[in-house]
Write a protein that holds these residues in place. Structure first.
Motif, short mmCIF file in Angstrom:
data_model
loop_
_atom_site.label_atom_id
_atom_site.label_comp_id
_atom_site.label_asym_id
_atom_site.label_seq_id
_atom_site.Cartn_x
_atom_site.Cartn_y
_atom_site.Cartn_z
N ALA A 1 0.85 -1.21 0.00
CA ALA A 1 0.00 0.00 0.00
C ALA A 1 0.88 1.25 0.00
CB ALA A 1 -0.91 -0.02 1.22
N LEU A 2 2.00 1.19 0.68
CA LEU A 2 2.93 2.34 0.69
C LEU A 2 3.49 2.59 -0.71
CD1 LEU A 2 4.75 4.47 1.96
CD2 LEU A 2 6.18 2.66 2.90
N VAL A 3 3.90 1.51 -1.36
CA VAL A 3 4.47 1.63 -2.71
C VAL A 3 3.45 2.24 -3.68
CG1 VAL A 3 5.28 0.26 -4.69
CG2 VAL A 3 6.11 -0.26 -2.39
N GLN A 4 2.17 1.94 -3.45
CA GLN A 4 1.14 2.40 -4.40
C GLN A 4 0.67 3.83 -4.16
OE1 GLN A 4 -1.58 -0.84 -3.95
NE2 GLN A 4 -0.60 -2.03 -5.58
N ARG A 5 1.16 4.48 -3.15
CA ARG A 5 0.70 5.86 -2.89
C ARG A 5 1.15 6.80 -4.01
NH1 ARG A 5 -1.26 8.07 1.29
NH2 ARG A 5 0.06 9.94 1.13
N ARG A 6 0.42 7.93 -4.12
CA ARG A 6 0.76 8.92 -5.14
C ARG A 6 2.18 9.43 -4.91
NH1 ARG A 6 -0.62 14.32 -5.84
NH2 ARG A 6 -1.63 14.37 -3.81
N ALA A 7 2.90 9.64 -6.00
CA ALA A 7 4.32 10.02 -5.88
C ALA A 7 4.47 11.34 -5.12
CB ALA A 7 4.92 10.17 -7.28
N ASP A 8 5.55 11.42 -4.35
CA ASP A 8 5.97 12.66 -3.70
C ASP A 8 4.98 13.20 -2.66
OD1 ASP A 8 8.14 14.20 -3.40
OD2 ASP A 8 7.87 15.41 -5.20
N THR A 9 4.24 12.30 -2.03
CA THR A 9 3.30 12.73 -0.97
C THR A 9 3.63 12.09 0.38
OG1 THR A 9 1.81 10.88 -1.46
CG2 THR A 9 1.36 12.97 -2.60
N THR A 10 4.70 11.29 0.43
CA THR A 10 4.94 10.50 1.64
C THR A 10 6.40 10.62 2.10
OG1 THR A 10 3.43 8.90 0.66
CG2 THR A 10 4.63 8.19 2.63
N VAL A 11 6.56 10.78 3.41
CA VAL A 11 7.91 10.80 3.99
C VAL A 11 7.98 9.72 5.06
CG1 VAL A 11 9.65 12.16 5.23
CG2 VAL A 11 8.08 13.31 3.67
N ILE A 12 8.99 8.87 5.02
CA ILE A 12 9.22 7.94 6.13
C ILE A 12 10.47 8.39 6.88
CG2 ILE A 12 8.05 6.02 4.96
CD1 ILE A 12 10.78 4.73 4.47
N THR A 13 10.44 8.22 8.21
CA THR A 13 11.51 8.80 9.04
C THR A 13 12.15 7.73 9.94
OG1 THR A 13 9.86 9.41 10.69
CG2 THR A 13 10.46 11.11 9.11
N PRO A 14 12.79 6.70 9.37
CA PRO A 14 13.37 5.66 10.21
C PRO A 14 14.69 6.07 10.87
CG PRO A 14 13.88 5.23 7.92
CD PRO A 14 13.00 6.46 7.93
N HIS A 15 14.90 5.61 12.11
CA HIS A 15 16.27 5.64 12.63
C HIS A 15 16.94 4.35 12.15
CE1 HIS A 15 15.02 2.89 15.74
NE2 HIS A 15 14.31 3.80 16.43
N PRO A 16 18.24 4.18 12.36
CA PRO A 16 18.94 3.04 11.73
C PRO A 16 18.33 1.67 12.05
CG PRO A 16 20.54 4.65 12.45
CD PRO A 16 19.21 5.13 12.97
N LEU A 17 17.83 1.47 13.27
CA LEU A 17 17.25 0.16 13.59
C LEU A 17 15.95 -0.06 12.81
CD1 LEU A 17 17.05 -2.49 15.18
CD2 LEU A 17 16.06 -1.19 17.09
N GLU A 18 15.12 0.98 12.73
CA GLU A 18 13.88 0.85 11.95
C GLU A 18 14.20 0.62 10.47
OE1 GLU A 18 11.55 3.74 15.11
OE2 GLU A 18 12.38 4.58 13.26
N ALA A 19 15.24 1.31 10.00
CA ALA A 19 15.66 1.12 8.60
C ALA A 19 16.09 -0.33 8.37
CB ALA A 19 16.80 2.07 8.27
N ALA A 20 16.81 -0.90 9.34
CA ALA A 20 17.28 -2.29 9.22
C ALA A 20 16.09 -3.24 9.17
CB ALA A 20 18.20 -2.63 10.38
#
Ligand SMILES: NC(=O)C1=CN([C@@H]2O[C@H](COP(=O)(O)OP(=O)(O)OC[C@H]3O[C@@H](n4cnc5c(N)ncnc54)[C@H](O)[C@@H]3O)[C@@H](O)[C@H]2O)[C@@H](O)CC1
Ligand SMILES: Nc1ncnc2c1ncn2[C@@H]1O[C@H](COP(=O)(O)OP(=O)(O)O)[C@@H](O)[C@H]1O
Ligand SMILES: [K+]
Length: 484
Positions: A354-373
């Motif tokens: 569902a995240l991949v299918q969102r409209r372009a350039d409307t979403t920001v994700i803010t992971p710290h390194p553990l969340e990114a991993a």
């Protein structure tokens, strides 16, 4: 020839978007720079620039220890030694191996140095006023070996002014990871172009002040690995405006016992100047004692408006946020995804889709390194080993804008060159400052035309507040909000 001062105390405030070049970019520029007959080559120019720069930094020093490695970084050191010697300074030049084994340019520098009557030693001096670290540059490949390692330890133990050529020896110029040991420099003169490793991960702690000398070379866009996030221009707030002009931001988060995180994000959104801020707790039990300003409108997650809404999801979300994510991933016009919402996406392929299918350039994700991993299914050490690549992989995998947090946060988006944020410091390394970033990003996302702009500005402002923080006052997340 000109020097550019870039950063002091590990923090820069670039007014333009400064390019950062990988080692491969630097070597490509070097290869495309035609030598001009009768003019000094790049290494000779580097030597003169280094000697002038060191002298300007330490005008009263007499005894210079020039610690030289076996490659071209050492050749730069040899060239600098020739100038300092001619200018009447005492130079003590140490070479790790016989200069005969050096590459061609460096070998010529060593021949010139010997012709000047300068002795080449194979050990460190007993004491010195100033050290020039010419041991290892962009050619570093592994943990420094003897005698590199011993000399680096001597340099650090002496705690004398130390000027690093190109990069502090032991720092990976491309990633900002340090090997053990690494030179702790007072200042670094980066040659040809600035390297990403000076500005992210462990690099920021070892470079001291950062200077650049391009040695007359020019980089083109194809040579640029990434850029330094530039200082944003303030958005005008016209007289003819109303609360609807500045964005509706809703925070969806705050599970039982974690409501404070959602309150921090909501307060940050409010102080950042959102037109209206809603706060929808996932669980509102036991809220006594959590101070919520009356400016913030409390709603349940099911009664939030949809139209024009920017949603910040996940701050203090625990497992509960997973139930609400399908709805907001589909319907939120703009979306910031933080903390537990990222953890939910990491374990649920339906949410990732569902995240991949969102409209372009409307979403920001803010992971710290553990969340990114967790999102990339790897270890935190793998994220930190190459933060630029990790942020770009997240952006391409999830088709959104990414803020990979930490020292030198990386901002990435699909098909763009990443930016490294030059503001911020270790005072932000406390609980709650990430919630502040999420709320601030929500407000900027509601007001800016692209997620890329919002993420870049948000990171910059968040870090700048910490850089400008009064020395004697403890930084806390709630105090940070008051300075927005
Ligand atoms: N390429 C260019 O365009 C320019 C390069 N210049 C200088 O040249 C440097 C790069 O030169 P090189 O490519 O020769 O690389 P370096 O001088 O950084 O180091 C390469 C040498 O160190 C050895 N080495 C690598 N890691 C080691 C470790 N951990 N322990 C012990 N030995 C190790 C390598 O085997 C090789 O002999 C730059 O950083 C810069 O200072 C400047 O002269 C300006 C122009
Ligand atoms: N050493 C540091 N240097 C610069 N910024 C940092 C440092 N440590 C943390 N930060 C910043 O502080 C914030 C912390 O966010 P996060 O780890 O999510 O904390 P929390 O979830 O407790 O709010 C991020 O914006 C991060 O980039
Ligand atoms: K060096």
């Amino acid at each position: 020839m000109s020097f550019e001062w870039i950063a002091s105390h590990q923090s820069a405030k670039p007014t333009t978007e400064i390019p950062l070049l990988s080692s491969a970019d630097i070597r490509a520029i070097e290869a495309s720079t035609e030598p001009i007959i009768g003019q000094p080559g790049l290494m000779e120019q580097a030597g003169l620039a280094i000697a002038r720069w060191v002298l300007a930094q330490a005008p009263h020093a007499h005894f210079f220890w020039i610690a030289c490695g076996n490659g071209n970084n050492g050749g730069d050191g040899a060239e600098a030694a020739i100038h300092l010697h001619r200018w009447g300074k005492t130079v003590y030049v140490s070479a790790v191996k016989s200069p005969k084994s050096a590459p061609a340019d460096a070998s010529r520098a060593w021949t010139r140095l010997v012709a000047e009557g300068i002795a080449v030693h194979h050990e460190a001096p007993d004491s010195w006023d100033v050290c020039i670290d010419a041991l290892l540059g962009i050619g570093l490949q592994r943990h420094p070996e003897p005698p590199y390692a011993e000399w680096i330890k001597r340099i650090n133990q002496a705690a004398k002014p130390t000027f690093a050529i190109d990069v502090p020896s032991g720092l990976d110029a491309d990633t900002g990871s340090t090997f053990e040991p690494v030179v702790q420099a007072s200042a670094t003169l980066s040659l040809v172009g600035l390297k990403p490793g000076l500005f992210t991960h462990q690099g920021r702690d070892v470079c001291g002040d950062i200077w650049l000398h391009k040695l007359g070379t020019e980089s083109t866009t194809e040579h640029i690995r990434c850029t330094l996030n530039p200082t944003p221009k303030p958005l005008p707030r016209p007289h003819a405006s109303h609360k609807g002009s500045f964005g509706d931001v809703a925070i969806v988060g705050g599970a039982l016992g974690m409501q404070g995180a959602a309150v921090l994000a909501a307060c940050a959104a409010l102080h950042a100047g959102a037109g209206r801020v809603f706060l929808a707790f996932l669980n509102s039990e036991g809220l006594q004692g959590v101070g919520i300003p009356p400016d913030i409108m409390l709603r349940s997650p099911d009664t939030l408006p949809h139209q024009g809404l920017t949603v910040v999801a996940g701050c203090g979300g625990e497992h509960d946020i997973g139930h609400h994510l399908p709805h907001w991933l589909e319907l939120a016009e703009r979306l910031v995804i933080d903390a537990d919402a990222l953890n939910a996406i990491a374990i649920r392929p339906d949410l990732a889709q569902a995240l991949v299918q969102r409209r372009a350039d409307t979403t920001v994700i803010t992971p710290h390194p553990l969340e990114a991993a967790r999102l990339l299914g790897c270890k935190t050490t793998q994220i930190q080993a190459n933060r630029l690549d990790a942020a770009q992989r997240l952006a391409e995998t999830f088709q959104c804008t990414v803020i990979l947090k930490g020292s030198g946060s990386v901002i990435a988006a699909p098909g763009r060159k990443p930016r490294i944020n030059p503001t911020g410091n270790g005072r932000l390394a406390i609980g709650g400052t990430g919630d502040v970033l999420a709320g601030l990003t929500g407000t900027l996302l509601s007001q800016r035309s692209t997620a890329w702009e919002a993420a870049s500005e948000s990171c910059y402002i968040h870090g700048l507040l910490a850089d400008q923080w009064p020395q004697q006052t403890t930084l806390t997340a709630s105090r940070l909000i008051e300075h927005l």
